[in-house]
Motif scaffolding. Structure first.
Motif, short mmCIF file in Angstrom:
data_model
loop_
_atom_site.label_atom_id
_atom_site.label_comp_id
_atom_site.label_asym_id
_atom_site.label_seq_id
_atom_site.Cartn_x
_atom_site.Cartn_y
_atom_site.Cartn_z
N LEU A 86 0.82 -1.20 0.00
CA LEU A 86 0.00 0.00 0.00
C LEU A 86 0.86 1.25 0.00
N ARG A 87 1.86 1.29 0.86
CA ARG A 87 2.73 2.47 0.91
C ARG A 87 3.48 2.67 -0.40
N ARG A 137 4.38 5.74 -5.21
CA ARG A 137 4.69 5.74 -6.64
C ARG A 137 3.63 6.43 -7.47
N LEU A 138 2.34 6.20 -7.14
CA LEU A 138 1.25 6.69 -7.99
C LEU A 138 0.60 7.96 -7.47
N GLY A 185 0.52 11.38 6.39
CA GLY A 185 1.71 10.87 5.73
C GLY A 185 1.48 9.46 5.22
N PHE A 186 1.68 9.24 3.94
CA PHE A 186 1.43 7.92 3.38
C PHE A 186 2.32 6.85 4.02
N ALA A 213 -4.43 4.61 -5.15
CA ALA A 213 -3.38 5.60 -5.31
C ALA A 213 -3.61 6.45 -6.56
N ARG A 214 -4.00 5.81 -7.65
CA ARG A 214 -4.29 6.57 -8.87
C ARG A 214 -5.42 7.56 -8.65
N ASP A 215 -6.50 7.11 -7.99
CA ASP A 215 -7.65 7.99 -7.77
C ASP A 215 -7.30 9.14 -6.83
#
Length: 407
Positions: free
Chosen positions: A120-121, A126-127, A138-139, A369-371
């Motif tokens: 997940l992190r 990355r995305l 914080g991710f 992550a993309r969304d």
């Protein structure tokens, strides 16, 4: 990633590998070198996505799939140096060549959550890394949380595949082949055995639901409970497979949505309206909740369950097609799309309606992550993010983010 020179098909080749980091999809990443080629530089070589391994292990693995190019796939068949997180899988059908439903039975439950947290992190970094500076969370601090019930016996809904002679089972990894099993430890003890002893129409699929009485029922509805209500479900109506997940998501929405009294809330991809029922309690009888869902049975079941809430209205339609024309416009939106997520068109359409807050549920970390990156591009910041181990023994997880409009 550049292509590797042609060295022939590696399928069935045995490789000795040092296993690297976990990757999205239930495998780890290693690199292998063809000894017919010049010695590679450090960190180079062909990528191997290897299952049934853990980071840091030394294993022997057999190549199961070689699509050509820069990578191939392999299954661990021997562990030469084991990780301290390795355990004996509780299911005899979970290993190489067996059932493909579980990815991490060879890891302790805590290690499984650690693997999912790492994935997940990594996906968020990355995305959605560009969105991180504008986020309130914080991710790298996000942890996949354990749900009540333990790692086994939690699955109350399962879809069996039926082979060409009528025997039910579960599919092998990345295959239509049906693995014949005698039981599944993810399902409450012994519930599945009577179903597996039966024969069904060859090539069909069988939906099994385990009720509160511990009995398994085939292609039947049933009663589910969440958000302080009982929900009578028709056969085929979607419900979360983990019995604690619907209630957990309802609790998160209750904490985060903050729909105003007398306001308007949307529940997109709303199913039977579990999350919509929470929103109804927030907007009150003078507010409006629009639950948008494409499944006719879910809409019918939801209307029955929420008949006492006059502020709730169901719209049977595909949510992404309705965003631009739904009325009234929302103060708050809850979205729970399929695994593919929302995507650019839906995020842009939703941002154009200017809800002050969006609670976004996702079951795929890459789509999440993309969304989140798309929301950031459209004027929204991540205010909070949680993730749950709603599918123990598999690589899947459930996550919830709350996004707030800038300005």
């Amino acid at each position: 990633m550049s292509a590797v020179p042609e060295t022939g098909d590696w399928t069935d080749r045995m490789l000795e590998l040092t296993v690297g980091a976990v990757a999205h999809g239930g495998h780890c990443v290693a690199r292998a070198h063809d000894d017919r080629l010049p010695a590679p530089e450090q960190g180079s070589g062909r990528v191997v996505f290897v299952r049934h391994a853990l980071p840091g292990e030394r294993v022997r693995a057999v190549v199961t799939e070689d699509p050509g190019g820069a990578f191939c796939r392999a299954d661990t068949v021997a562990v030469l140096e084991a990780s301290p997180d390795r355990v004996q899988p509780p299911c005899p059908w979970a290993g190489p060549g067996g059932c493909g439903g579980c990815d991490f039975q060879h890891a302790s439950p805590a290690a499984q959550r650690g693997l999912k947290t790492a994935v997940l992190r990594e996906q968020l970094d990355r995305l959605a890394g560009a969105a991180a500076p504008r986020s309130a969370v914080g991710f790298d601090a996000v942890e996949v949380e354990e749900l009540p019930g333990g790692p086994l016996g939690w699955r109350t809904r399962v879809r069996l595949a039926v082979d060409d002679v009528g025997v039910p089972g579960l599919r092998a990894h990345r295959s239509h082949d049906v693995c014949e099993i005698a039981d599944c430890p993810l399902v409450p003890g012994g519930a599945l055995e009577p179903v597996l002893a039966r024969r069904f129409r060859p090539g069909s699929e069988v939906d099994v639901t385990v009720g509160d009485d511990g009995a398994a029922r085939v292609d039947a509805g049933g009663t589910a409970r969440a958000a302080g209500r009982a929900w009578e479900l028709s056969p085929g109506t979607f419900w979360q497979v983990h019995p604690e997940l619907a209630g957990t998501l309802a609790g998160v929405v209750r904490d985060w949505a903050q729909a105003p009294l007398g306001g308007v809330a949307w529940d997109l991809y709303g199913g039977v309206g579990v999350l919509g029922s929470v929103l109804a309690g927030q907007v009150g009888p003078d507010g409006t909740v629009l639950v948008v869902e494409s499944s006719p049975s879910a809409v019918t079941d939801g209307r029955t369950a929420l008949a006492d809430l006059s502020q709730v209205r169901f719209v049977q339609a595909r949510a992404e097609r309705e965003i631009a024309r739904l009325e009234p416009a929302p103060d708050v939106v809850v979205t729970d799309p399929p695994r593919a997520g929302l995507g650019g068109a839906a995020v842009r359409a939703l941002a154009a309606r200017r809800p002050r807050r969006v609670v976004h549920v996702a079951c795929d970390p890459a789509a999440l992550a993309r969304d989140l990156a798309l929301f950031a591009d459209n004027g929204y910041r991540v205010a909070a993010l949680r993730a749950f181990d709603a599918f123990p023994m598999t690589h899947h997880l459930e996550a919830v983010a709350v996004l707030e409009r800038d300005g």
